[in-house]
Write a protein that holds these residues in place. Structure first.
Motif, PDB file in Angstrom:
ATOM      1  N   ILE A  77       0.845  -1.190   0.000  1.00 10.24           N
ATOM      2  CA  ILE A  77       0.000   0.000   0.000  1.00 10.24           C
ATOM      3  C   ILE A  77       0.886   1.248   0.000  1.00 10.24           C
ATOM      4  N   THR A  78       0.550   2.206  -0.854  1.00 10.84           N
ATOM      5  CA  THR A  78       1.226   3.500  -0.811  1.00 10.84           C
ATOM      6  C   THR A  78       0.175   4.567  -0.532  1.00 10.84           C
ATOM      7  N   GLU A  79       0.614   5.649   0.058  1.00 11.60           N
ATOM      8  CA  GLU A  79      -0.293   6.749   0.389  1.00 11.60           C
ATOM      9  C   GLU A  79       0.233   8.051  -0.200  1.00 11.60           C
ATOM     10  N   ALA A  80      -0.691   8.914  -0.611  1.00  4.68           N
ATOM     11  CA  ALA A  80      -0.328  10.208  -1.176  1.00  4.68           C
ATOM     12  C   ALA A  80      -1.389  11.232  -0.792  1.00  4.68           C
ATOM     13  N   PHE A  81      -0.959  12.461  -0.578  1.00  2.99           N
ATOM     14  CA  PHE A  81      -1.881  13.536  -0.253  1.00  2.99           C
ATOM     15  C   PHE A  81      -2.757  13.831  -1.463  1.00  2.99           C
ATOM     16  N   ASP A  82      -4.043  14.019  -1.253  1.00  2.06           N
ATOM     17  CA  ASP A  82      -5.012  14.210  -2.324  1.00  2.06           C
ATOM     18  C   ASP A  82      -5.887  15.421  -2.008  1.00  2.06           C
ATOM     19  N   GLU A  83      -5.840  16.436  -2.871  1.00  2.00           N
ATOM     20  CA  GLU A  83      -6.664  17.641  -2.686  1.00  2.00           C
ATOM     21  C   GLU A  83      -7.739  17.781  -3.761  1.00  2.00           C
ATOM     22  N   MET A  87     -11.227  18.620  -1.314  1.00  2.00           N
ATOM     23  CA  MET A  87     -11.071  17.892  -0.047  1.00  2.00           C
ATOM     24  C   MET A  87      -9.591  17.652   0.230  1.00  2.00           C
ATOM     25  N   ARG A  88      -9.280  17.491   1.488  1.00  3.19           N
ATOM     26  CA  ARG A  88      -7.921  17.149   1.908  1.00  3.19           C
ATOM     27  C   ARG A  88      -7.972  15.726   2.450  1.00  3.19           C
ATOM     28  N   ARG A  89      -7.426  14.784   1.649  1.00  3.56           N
ATOM     29  CA  ARG A  89      -7.499  13.377   2.015  1.00  3.56           C
ATOM     30  C   ARG A  89      -6.172  12.685   1.713  1.00  3.56           C
ATOM     31  N   THR A  90      -6.078  11.449   2.183  1.00  5.49           N
ATOM     32  CA  THR A  90      -4.917  10.629   1.876  1.00  5.49           C
ATOM     33  C   THR A  90      -5.371   9.504   0.957  1.00  5.49           C
ATOM     34  N   HIS A 103      -9.223   5.712  -0.161  1.00  8.28           N
ATOM     35  CA  HIS A 103      -8.606   6.678   0.751  1.00  8.28           C
ATOM     36  C   HIS A 103      -8.530   6.100   2.158  1.00  8.28           C
ATOM     37  N   VAL A 104      -7.648   6.647   2.957  1.00  8.64           N
ATOM     38  CA  VAL A 104      -7.550   6.253   4.359  1.00  8.64           C
ATOM     39  C   VAL A 104      -7.854   7.484   5.214  1.00  8.64           C
ATOM     40  N   PHE A 105      -8.642   7.258   6.252  1.00  6.40           N
ATOM     41  CA  PHE A 105      -9.068   8.329   7.150  1.00  6.40           C
ATOM     42  C   PHE A 105      -8.720   7.958   8.587  1.00  6.40           C
ATOM     43  N   THR A 106      -8.717   8.930   9.457  1.00  9.04           N
ATOM     44  CA  THR A 106      -8.348   8.698  10.866  1.00  9.04           C
ATOM     45  C   THR A 106      -9.567   8.584  11.783  1.00  9.04           C
ATOM     46  N   ASP A 107     -10.709   8.217  11.219  1.00 10.10           N
ATOM     47  CA  ASP A 107     -11.933   8.085  12.020  1.00 10.10           C
ATOM     48  C   ASP A 107     -12.350   6.625  12.210  1.00 10.10           C
ATOM     49  N   GLY A 108     -11.399   5.716  12.121  1.00 13.81           N
ATOM     50  CA  GLY A 108     -11.691   4.292  12.310  1.00 13.81           C
ATOM     51  C   GLY A 108     -11.774   3.922  13.774  1.00 13.81           C
ATOM     52  N   PRO A 109     -12.018   2.644  14.069  1.00 16.22           N
ATOM     53  CA  PRO A 109     -12.130   2.179  15.457  1.00 16.22           C
ATOM     54  C   PRO A 109     -10.834   2.459  16.246  1.00 16.22           C
ATOM     55  N   LYS A 110     -10.954   3.246  17.295  1.00 19.73           N
ATOM     56  CA  LYS A 110      -9.779   3.641  18.097  1.00 19.73           C
ATOM     57  C   LYS A 110      -9.054   2.436  18.679  1.00 19.73           C
ATOM     58  N   ASP A 111      -9.807   1.424  19.106  1.00 23.19           N
ATOM     59  CA  ASP A 111      -9.190   0.246  19.715  1.00 23.19           C
ATOM     60  C   ASP A 111      -8.453  -0.642  18.702  1.00 23.19           C
TER      61      ASP A 111
END
Length: 147
Positions: A77-83, A87-90, A103-111
């Motif tokens: 998997i590779t990640e890149a900034f996407d505007e 929107m501001r996403r990865t 895309h990957v977001f930081t609102d997934g299950p915290k645990d």
């Protein structure tokens, strides 16, 4: 990935699969083949056939696309900034075939690390657990063994 092999596989894609993986499109939410999949198995890149995600890490995020807490093989998997689209996403892409996945977001299950990999079904092929060996992914059967 060998360019000749990639070209052959690209010819085998549906219009939607091609637009998503090669032109960075997004399939419609809630109307895609793996959004509600609950069968055990793994998801592979539809172009390179490299393993991407496991159903063990899939959850219903309510967003309309398959969501995962982590990839099986983070080096694929590779990640890149996407505007794009204001929107501001990865963006998430497959390393071997350079397929757009989602895309990957930081609102997934915290645990489980807090990440939500929101992935287009059209970018993946699902290999059911019972077919892993036959399809050449036998090494991933161990993910589903209870200890």
């Amino acid at each position: 990935m060998d360019e000749e092999k990639k070209a052959k596989r690209l010819k085998e894609l549906s219009d939607l699969e091609y637009r998503v993986t090669q032109e960075d499109a997004t399939e419609p939410p809630f109307k895609n083949r793996y959004y509600k999949n609950s069968e055990p198995g793994i998801y592979v890149d539809i172009v390179s056939h490299k393993p991407l995600f496991s159903s063990l890490d899939q959850y219903d995020a309510g967003c309309g696309w398959p969501s995962f807490t982590k990839p099986i093989e983070s080096n694929e998997i590779t990640e890149a900034f996407d505007e794009r689209f204001g929107m501001r996403r990865t963006e998430v892409r497959s390393k071997t075939a350079d397929s757009h996945l989602g895309h990957v977001f930081t609102d997934g299950p915290k645990d489980q690390g807090g990440l939500r990999y929101c992935i287009n079904s059209a970018a993946m092929r699902f290999i059911p657990f019972q077919d892993l060996e036959k399809a050449g992914y036998g090494e991933y059967q161990k993910l589903f063994k209870r200890t």
